[in-house]
Scaffold this motif. Sequence first.
Motif, PDB file in Angstrom:
ATOM      1  N   SER A   1       0.826  -1.207   0.000  1.00 22.62           N
ATOM      2  CA  SER A   1       0.000   0.000   0.000  1.00 22.62           C
ATOM      3  C   SER A   1       0.861   1.258   0.000  1.00 22.62           C
ATOM      4  CB  SER A   1      -0.926   0.005   1.211  1.00 22.62           C
ATOM      5  OG  SER A   1      -1.893  -1.022   1.099  1.00 22.62           O
ATOM      6  N   ALA A   2       1.931   1.230   0.768  1.00 23.87           N
ATOM      7  CA  ALA A   2       2.821   2.393   0.815  1.00 23.87           C
ATOM      8  C   ALA A   2       3.476   2.626  -0.539  1.00 23.87           C
ATOM      9  CB  ALA A   2       3.883   2.194   1.895  1.00 23.87           C
ATOM     10  N   SER A   3       3.850   1.552  -1.219  1.00 25.97           N
ATOM     11  CA  SER A   3       4.498   1.702  -2.522  1.00 25.97           C
ATOM     12  C   SER A   3       3.546   2.248  -3.574  1.00 25.97           C
ATOM     13  CB  SER A   3       5.067   0.359  -2.981  1.00 25.97           C
ATOM     14  OG  SER A   3       4.024  -0.536  -3.347  1.00 25.97           O
ATOM     15  N   LEU A   4       2.249   1.971  -3.399  1.00 24.85           N
ATOM     16  CA  LEU A   4       1.250   2.413  -4.377  1.00 24.85           C
ATOM     17  C   LEU A   4       0.557   3.717  -3.995  1.00 24.85           C
ATOM     18  CD1 LEU A   4      -0.442  -0.975  -5.363  1.00 24.85           C
ATOM     19  CD2 LEU A   4       1.129   0.403  -6.734  1.00 24.85           C
ATOM     20  N   ALA A   5       0.928   4.289  -2.872  1.00 24.66           N
ATOM     21  CA  ALA A   5       0.294   5.538  -2.429  1.00 24.66           C
ATOM     22  C   ALA A   5       0.397   6.640  -3.479  1.00 24.66           C
ATOM     23  CB  ALA A   5       0.888   5.993  -1.098  1.00 24.66           C
ATOM     24  N   PRO A   6       1.571   6.823  -4.124  1.00 27.09           N
ATOM     25  CA  PRO A   6       1.624   7.853  -5.169  1.00 27.09           C
ATOM     26  C   PRO A   6       0.681   7.567  -6.335  1.00 27.09           C
ATOM     27  CG  PRO A   6       3.835   7.226  -4.466  1.00 27.09           C
ATOM     28  CD  PRO A   6       2.897   6.231  -3.870  1.00 27.09           C
ATOM     29  N   VAL A   7       0.533   6.295  -6.687  1.00 28.72           N
ATOM     30  CA  VAL A   7      -0.385   5.928  -7.765  1.00 28.72           C
ATOM     31  C   VAL A   7      -1.824   6.197  -7.353  1.00 28.72           C
ATOM     32  CG1 VAL A   7      -1.277   4.003  -9.142  1.00 28.72           C
ATOM     33  CG2 VAL A   7       1.178   4.228  -8.747  1.00 28.72           C
ATOM     34  N   ASP A   8      -2.156   5.858  -6.095  1.00 27.36           N
ATOM     35  CA  ASP A   8      -3.510   6.140  -5.599  1.00 27.36           C
ATOM     36  C   ASP A   8      -3.831   7.627  -5.707  1.00 27.36           C
ATOM     37  OD1 ASP A   8      -3.694   3.466  -4.943  1.00 27.36           O
ATOM     38  OD2 ASP A   8      -3.151   3.778  -2.836  1.00 27.36           O
ATOM     39  N   ALA A   9      -2.873   8.454  -5.303  1.00 30.63           N
ATOM     40  CA  ALA A   9      -3.085   9.902  -5.367  1.00 30.63           C
ATOM     41  C   ALA A   9      -3.206  10.375  -6.809  1.00 30.63           C
ATOM     42  CB  ALA A   9      -1.934  10.623  -4.662  1.00 30.63           C
ATOM     43  N   GLU A  10      -2.392   9.778  -7.687  1.00 22.51           N
ATOM     44  CA  GLU A  10      -2.432  10.165  -9.094  1.00 22.51           C
ATOM     45  C   GLU A  10      -3.767   9.796  -9.727  1.00 22.51           C
ATOM     46  OE1 GLU A  10       0.162  11.551 -12.452  1.00 22.51           O
ATOM     47  OE2 GLU A  10      -0.171  11.944 -10.328  1.00 22.51           O
ATOM     48  N   LEU A  11      -4.287   8.630  -9.391  1.00 21.60           N
ATOM     49  CA  LEU A  11      -5.599   8.219  -9.904  1.00 21.60           C
ATOM     50  C   LEU A  11      -6.681   9.198  -9.486  1.00 21.60           C
ATOM     51  CD1 LEU A  11      -5.574   4.337  -9.391  1.00 21.60           C
ATOM     52  CD2 LEU A  11      -5.912   5.541 -11.565  1.00 21.60           C
ATOM     53  N   GLU A  12      -6.657   9.597  -8.223  1.00 21.60           N
ATOM     54  CA  GLU A  12      -7.668  10.531  -7.730  1.00 21.60           C
ATOM     55  C   GLU A  12      -7.543  11.886  -8.399  1.00 21.60           C
ATOM     56  OE1 GLU A  12     -10.247   9.984  -5.774  1.00 21.60           O
ATOM     57  OE2 GLU A  12      -9.703   7.866  -5.671  1.00 21.60           O
ATOM     58  N   ARG A  13      -6.318  12.304  -8.665  1.00 18.50           N
ATOM     59  CA  ARG A  13      -6.106  13.632  -9.255  1.00 18.50           C
ATOM     60  C   ARG A  13      -6.446  13.657 -10.733  1.00 18.50           C
ATOM     61  NH1 ARG A  13      -2.167  16.600 -11.894  1.00 18.50           N
ATOM     62  NH2 ARG A  13      -0.727  14.838 -12.025  1.00 18.50           N
TER      63      ARG A  13
ATOM     64  N   MET B   1      -3.281  17.765 -23.462  1.00 18.10           N
ATOM     65  CA  MET B   1      -4.050  19.001 -23.322  1.00 18.10           C
ATOM     66  C   MET B   1      -4.931  18.974 -22.080  1.00 18.10           C
ATOM     67  SD  MET B   1      -5.218  19.751 -27.231  1.00 18.10           S
ATOM     68  CE  MET B   1      -4.029  20.196 -28.513  1.00 18.10           C
ATOM     69  N   ILE B   2      -5.531  17.823 -21.818  1.00 15.37           N
ATOM     70  CA  ILE B   2      -6.390  17.705 -20.643  1.00 15.37           C
ATOM     71  C   ILE B   2      -5.580  17.955 -19.382  1.00 15.37           C
ATOM     72  CG2 ILE B   2      -7.743  16.082 -19.260  1.00 15.37           C
ATOM     73  CD1 ILE B   2      -8.674  14.820 -21.901  1.00 15.37           C
ATOM     74  N   GLN B   3      -4.390  17.385 -19.322  1.00 16.81           N
ATOM     75  CA  GLN B   3      -3.545  17.592 -18.151  1.00 16.81           C
ATOM     76  C   GLN B   3      -3.027  19.026 -18.077  1.00 16.81           C
ATOM     77  OE1 GLN B   3      -3.585  15.314 -15.844  1.00 16.81           O
ATOM     78  NE2 GLN B   3      -4.867  14.150 -17.267  1.00 16.81           N
ATOM     79  N   ALA B   4      -2.744  19.610 -19.242  1.00 19.01           N
ATOM     80  CA  ALA B   4      -2.253  20.990 -19.268  1.00 19.01           C
ATOM     81  C   ALA B   4      -3.311  21.970 -18.769  1.00 19.01           C
ATOM     82  CB  ALA B   4      -1.822  21.372 -20.682  1.00 19.01           C
ATOM     83  N   ALA B   5      -4.590  21.579 -18.839  1.00 19.94           N
ATOM     84  CA  ALA B   5      -5.673  22.464 -18.386  1.00 19.94           C
ATOM     85  C   ALA B   5      -5.742  22.565 -16.870  1.00 19.94           C
ATOM     86  CB  ALA B   5      -7.009  21.983 -18.940  1.00 19.94           C
TER      87      ALA B   5
ATOM     88  N   GLY C   1     -12.999   9.254 -17.646  1.00 24.54           N
ATOM     89  CA  GLY C   1     -12.655   9.272 -16.237  1.00 24.54           C
ATOM     90  C   GLY C   1     -12.079  10.575 -15.731  1.00 24.54           C
ATOM     91  N   THR C   2     -11.761  11.499 -16.636  1.00 19.68           N
ATOM     92  CA  THR C   2     -11.122  12.748 -16.226  1.00 19.68           C
ATOM     93  C   THR C   2     -12.118  13.816 -15.796  1.00 19.68           C
ATOM     94  OG1 THR C   2     -11.134  13.698 -18.455  1.00 19.68           O
ATOM     95  CG2 THR C   2      -9.235  12.325 -17.854  1.00 19.68           C
ATOM     96  N   GLY C   3     -13.398  13.605 -16.084  1.00 20.35           N
ATOM     97  CA  GLY C   3     -14.400  14.641 -15.828  1.00 20.35           C
ATOM     98  C   GLY C   3     -14.579  15.575 -16.999  1.00 20.35           C
TER      99      GLY C   3
END
Length: 434
Positions: A22-34, A246-250, A295-297
């Motif tokens: 879980s600790a190793s995947l914490a950055p991925v979890d945060a990235e998914l949410e963002r 572009m989506i991420q750049a927004a 999934g990005t909204g």
Amino acid sequence: MGQGAQEKVATSLAGAVSEKISASLAPVDAELERRYPGDPGTRQPVHTVYVPGDMFAADTIRSWGDQALAALDDHAPDAASLAAVLGLADELAEPVHARVRAKLEHEPIEDLRVDFEDGYGPCPDAEEDEAAARAARLVSEAYEKGTAAPYMGIRMKCMEAPVRDRGIRTLDIFLTGLMEAGGLPDGLVLTLPKVTYAEQVTAMVRLLEEFEKAHQLEPGRIGFEIQIETSQAILATDGTATVARMIQAAEGRATGLHYGTFDYSACLGVSAAHQASDHPAADHAKAIMQVAAAGTGVRVSDGSTNVLPVGPTSQVHDAWRLHYGLTRRALVRAYYQGWDMHPRHLPTRYAAVFAFYREGFEQAAARLARYVNRAGGDVMDEPATAKALSGYLLRGLDCGALDIAEVARVTGLTRADLEGYAAPRRADLTNSPQ
């Protein structure tokens, strides 16, 4: 072992192993949410109407509705005649025709963009300044009087060098005019056209940040749509999908990706006679847009048809059948929004949308009810399917194709219940049985 006996449960891994994973995947979890927050759950208009900045007036919305109603009276005055033109099933003829008329009477336009780009063209700076200021005043007055479309805004000129300063000035005049008239309306939508590089999206973000600072607005208050009209917006020189960058750049401000049928087709060399939203080149671009946005909204919108329902009745009917078919085709492919360029496109926009939701309503509602009640049936559904079924019903409710009473009759659910199933937690989807 007896049926009531308790199974022996054995494990081999220490609890620390799971904690380490879980600790190793914490950055991925945060990235998914963002990066993938999911659909915002707000209403998506079924179309966007573009009106040139010099033609936009206080009565534009009502005028479009009246022209659309007149076209119905002239070319399909009753349910049977409209059904015959469009090939509607007998059971759909009356409810679709009645709802189309009601929609044109009470909410003929769901999303209106005052156009300062291709539909407006080059004008002296003083004229565009005045038109932008007038647009701000009229939009503000419409919201104040309750006559506005649910969504309204402008399409500015793009971020390319020859027109960049003009586009920025027009946007500034429009937004400043709204602020001086009382503030930004909740339904405000801005469109940035002809985007080819993610850096142009970043520039739009910086521009909006400066405006928000100047007026002490909440950071991120102003979002915008990205219009996909060039091949470079789909595929970059390094072979990657530009639109995803572009989506991420927004930086969370992108609200939609709008396909520009004719500019994109011309960019690829498609001859004028074959520039249409069902061309294979269009399907490819929109499929890339759809996957990038999932999934990005950020929502995806189809383009328009330039075949106008004008002239003798036979010609109007041909154009209506074409528009109806293109709209239906887009809906099946999950492009729930498109462009309408003429008042006479409104009858077939709403006929296609209403028929789409009404013909599938009973089956979708009953299927969702079985899922909710764990009643089983001939299809084994899971949370992801319940999400799609609820989303379908909510879109039908939002546009007026369905009524909450009839949805509740079949499903036993309230709108709040539907919204809950349409926006499940990520864990609910991840842990669903396959």
